[in-house]
Structure formats: structure tokens, C-alpha cells
Design a protein around this motif. Structure first.
Motif, mmCIF file in Angstrom:
data_model
loop_
_atom_site.group_PDB
_atom_site.id
_atom_site.type_symbol
_atom_site.label_atom_id
_atom_site.label_comp_id
_atom_site.label_asym_id
_atom_site.label_seq_id
_atom_site.Cartn_x
_atom_site.Cartn_y
_atom_site.Cartn_z
ATOM 1 N N GLU A 177 0.817 -1.219 0.000
ATOM 2 C CA GLU A 177 0.000 0.000 0.000
ATOM 3 C C GLU A 177 0.844 1.259 0.000
ATOM 4 N N LYS A 178 1.796 1.333 0.924
ATOM 5 C CA LYS A 178 2.643 2.522 0.985
ATOM 6 C C LYS A 178 3.892 2.226 1.794
ATOM 7 N N ILE A 179 4.832 3.142 1.658
ATOM 8 C CA ILE A 179 6.054 3.083 2.453
ATOM 9 C C ILE A 179 6.056 4.313 3.345
ATOM 10 N N GLN A 180 6.099 4.084 4.656
ATOM 11 C CA GLN A 180 6.104 5.187 5.612
ATOM 12 C C GLN A 180 7.542 5.449 6.052
ATOM 13 N N TRP A 181 8.065 6.574 5.607
ATOM 14 C CA TRP A 181 9.427 6.956 5.978
ATOM 15 C C TRP A 181 9.398 7.705 7.289
ATOM 16 N N PRO A 182 10.343 7.435 8.198
ATOM 17 C CA PRO A 182 10.382 8.173 9.471
ATOM 18 C C PRO A 182 10.804 9.618 9.226
ATOM 19 N N ARG A 183 10.279 10.507 10.058
ATOM 20 C CA ARG A 183 10.627 11.923 9.928
ATOM 21 C C ARG A 183 12.036 12.156 10.439
ATOM 22 N N ARG A 184 12.731 13.017 9.741
ATOM 23 C CA ARG A 184 14.078 13.414 10.157
ATOM 24 C C ARG A 184 14.001 14.882 10.558
ATOM 25 N N LEU A 185 14.308 15.175 11.797
ATOM 26 C CA LEU A 185 14.216 16.543 12.283
ATOM 27 C C LEU A 185 15.378 17.390 11.795
ATOM 28 N N HIS A 186 16.534 16.762 11.647
ATOM 29 C CA HIS A 186 17.716 17.477 11.186
ATOM 30 C C HIS A 186 18.390 16.661 10.085
ATOM 31 N N GLU A 187 19.181 17.318 9.292
ATOM 32 C CA GLU A 187 19.913 16.619 8.243
ATOM 33 C C GLU A 187 20.973 15.696 8.824
ATOM 34 N N ASP A 188 21.401 15.955 10.055
ATOM 35 C CA ASP A 188 22.441 15.147 10.691
ATOM 36 C C ASP A 188 21.893 13.867 11.311
ATOM 37 N N ASP A 189 20.561 13.740 11.376
ATOM 38 C CA ASP A 189 19.977 12.533 11.956
ATOM 39 C C ASP A 189 20.356 11.328 11.104
ATOM 40 N N PRO A 190 20.652 10.191 11.739
ATOM 41 C CA PRO A 190 21.035 9.008 10.962
ATOM 42 C C PRO A 190 19.844 8.461 10.170
ATOM 43 N N PHE A 191 20.158 7.758 9.093
ATOM 44 C CA PHE A 191 19.124 7.143 8.257
ATOM 45 C C PHE A 191 18.461 6.007 9.015
ATOM 46 N N GLU A 192 17.137 5.973 8.960
ATOM 47 C CA GLU A 192 16.378 4.874 9.556
ATOM 48 C C GLU A 192 15.527 4.234 8.466
ATOM 49 N N PRO A 193 15.466 2.922 8.416
ATOM 50 C CA PRO A 193 14.650 2.255 7.401
ATOM 51 C C PRO A 193 13.163 2.564 7.600
ATOM 52 N N ALA A 194 12.405 2.425 6.537
ATOM 53 C CA ALA A 194 10.985 2.743 6.532
ATOM 54 C C ALA A 194 10.148 1.520 6.902
ATOM 55 N N VAL A 195 8.847 1.750 6.988
ATOM 56 C CA VAL A 195 7.873 0.698 7.258
ATOM 57 C C VAL A 195 7.065 0.478 5.983
ATOM 58 N N LEU A 196 7.011 -0.755 5.502
ATOM 59 C CA LEU A 196 6.199 -1.098 4.345
ATOM 60 C C LEU A 196 4.834 -1.547 4.833
ATOM 61 N N VAL A 197 3.787 -0.840 4.402
ATOM 62 C CA VAL A 197 2.418 -1.188 4.782
ATOM 63 C C VAL A 197 1.858 -2.077 3.676
ATOM 64 N N ILE A 198 1.411 -3.265 4.069
ATOM 65 C CA ILE A 198 0.883 -4.239 3.115
ATOM 66 C C ILE A 198 -0.575 -4.520 3.449
ATOM 67 N N ALA A 199 -1.450 -4.332 2.460
ATOM 68 C CA ALA A 199 -2.852 -4.712 2.609
ATOM 69 C C ALA A 199 -2.954 -6.200 2.350
ATOM 70 N N CYS A 200 -3.663 -6.885 3.229
ATOM 71 C CA CYS A 200 -3.710 -8.337 3.152
ATOM 72 C C CYS A 200 -5.078 -8.824 3.603
ATOM 73 N N GLU A 201 -5.576 -9.857 2.967
ATOM 74 C CA GLU A 201 -6.824 -10.468 3.410
ATOM 75 C C GLU A 201 -6.547 -11.309 4.642
ATOM 76 N N GLY A 202 -7.551 -11.450 5.477
ATOM 77 C CA GLY A 202 -7.386 -12.115 6.763
ATOM 78 C C GLY A 202 -6.772 -13.487 6.698
ATOM 79 N N MET A 203 -7.164 -14.269 5.697
ATOM 80 C CA MET A 203 -6.681 -15.645 5.646
ATOM 81 C C MET A 203 -5.201 -15.742 5.297
ATOM 82 N N ALA A 204 -4.658 -14.743 4.633
ATOM 83 C CA ALA A 204 -3.254 -14.791 4.234
ATOM 84 C C ALA A 204 -2.354 -13.993 5.168
#
Length: 166
Positions: free
Chosen positions: A54-81
Motif C-alpha cells: 500500500e505505501k512506504i512510511q518513511w520516518p521523519r528526520r528533524l535534522h539533516e544530521d539525523d542518521p538514516f532509519e529504514p521505513a515501514v512497508l504497509v501491506i494490505a492483506c486479506e485475513g486468511m493470508a
């Protein structure tokens, strides 16, 4: 190429749609058309039928010096799977990161909602077997003593032979 198409040559509609949709998806969902189109190869055909990114949620960076953090992948899925998807989370994260070319995804969030459009893939029509094929199949599995196993193997053989061209 300079980006211009020669006059008079037809352009596939999918190319035009990709050019239009890709910037919109990147801005709204942080995801690319390529990831959505390659989802079956990334997640596997069994999971891809019942899920979609569905989307990739990137963490907010308050400053340019903040270290890189990986994002969260949001996946839409039916209940059975959802349970199968949860068990294969690590593998899917590795495949998505390999697809993107860097460690972009750190975790997955599963959102349960209907995904399929209601139409399942139609099963391929099997051709009828010839008498020679039936005889060869019966001869191949004839020595198996267990009736249930023999019947299952006959059905499997008929399906395999029925999908091949005569």
C-alpha cells in the motif's frame, strides 16, 4: 534516447500510464509502480493473490544530521493470508530491499482488508486424454497397492498430460 518518441510509432498505454501514475504514487504513498508491478515476484504467487503493497512510511528526520532509519512497508492483506505473510516477513523485507537496491525497509505492517477483485484466476481447461495416454497412465500407476494413492497419482498424471499439447 533523448526522451522524444519518433513520430508515428505507437506507444503502449502501459508506458503512458506508468509515466503518469509513478510520480503520483511516489508523492502520495512513497511507493513506485515498479514495486507494485513486481509484487508477485517479490512475495510469491501464493501471497501476491491475497496481498498488495500500500505505501512506504518513511520516518521523519528533524535534522539533516539525523542518521538514516529504514521505513515501514504497509501491506494490505486479506485475513486468511495475514498469518502466512507474517511468517514470511523477514524474507519479504529482504526481497523488497534487494528490489530497491538498498536497505530501505526495516519492518512490515500488515493491514487487513479485502484485496482481490472478486474474480479468481480461471483454471486452465484440460484437454481430454487419448486412449493411449490413458493406458500408459494406468500402466504407470498400476503397481501401486494403496487405492487412494493410486487414484491421486492418476489424477495428477491426467492433469499433467492434459495441460500438454497433443
Amino acid at each position: 534516447m533523448t526522451g522524444k518518441r519518433p513520430f508515428g510509432n505507437p506507444v503502449p498505454v502501459s508506458d503512458l500510464a506508468t509515466e503518469i501514475l509513478d510520480p503520483v504514487l511516489r508523492k502520495r504513498a512513497g511507493i513506485s509502480i515498479g514495486l507494485v508491478q513486481s509484487w508477485e515476484e517479490i512475495a510469491g504467487p501464493r501471497l501476491a493473490i491475497h496481498s498488495r503493497p500500500e505505501k512506504i512510511q518513511w520516518p521523519r528526520r528533524l535534522h539533516e544530521d539525523d542518521p538514516f532509519e529504514p521505513a515501514v512497508l504497509v501491506i494490505a492483506c486479506e485475513g486468511m493470508a495475514a498469518l502466512h505473510l507474517q511468517h514470511e516477513t523477514g524474507e519479504i523485507i529482504n526481497r523488497v530491499n534487494a528490489f530497491l537496491g538498498f536497505i530501505a525497509i526495516g519492518r512490515i505492517r500488515i493491514v487487513q482488508k479485502p484485496v482481490t477483485s472478486g474474480k479468481a484466476r480461471p483454471k486452465p481447461a484440460l484437454r481430454p486424454l487419448s486412449a493411449a495416454e490413458k493406458a500408459k497412465l494406468a500402466d504407470t500407476v498400476g503397481l501401486i497397492e494403496d487405492d487412494g494413492l493410486r487414484a491421486s497419482l492418476e489424477r495428477l498424471g491426467a492433469t499433467i498430460l492434459g495441460t500438454r499439447k497433443a
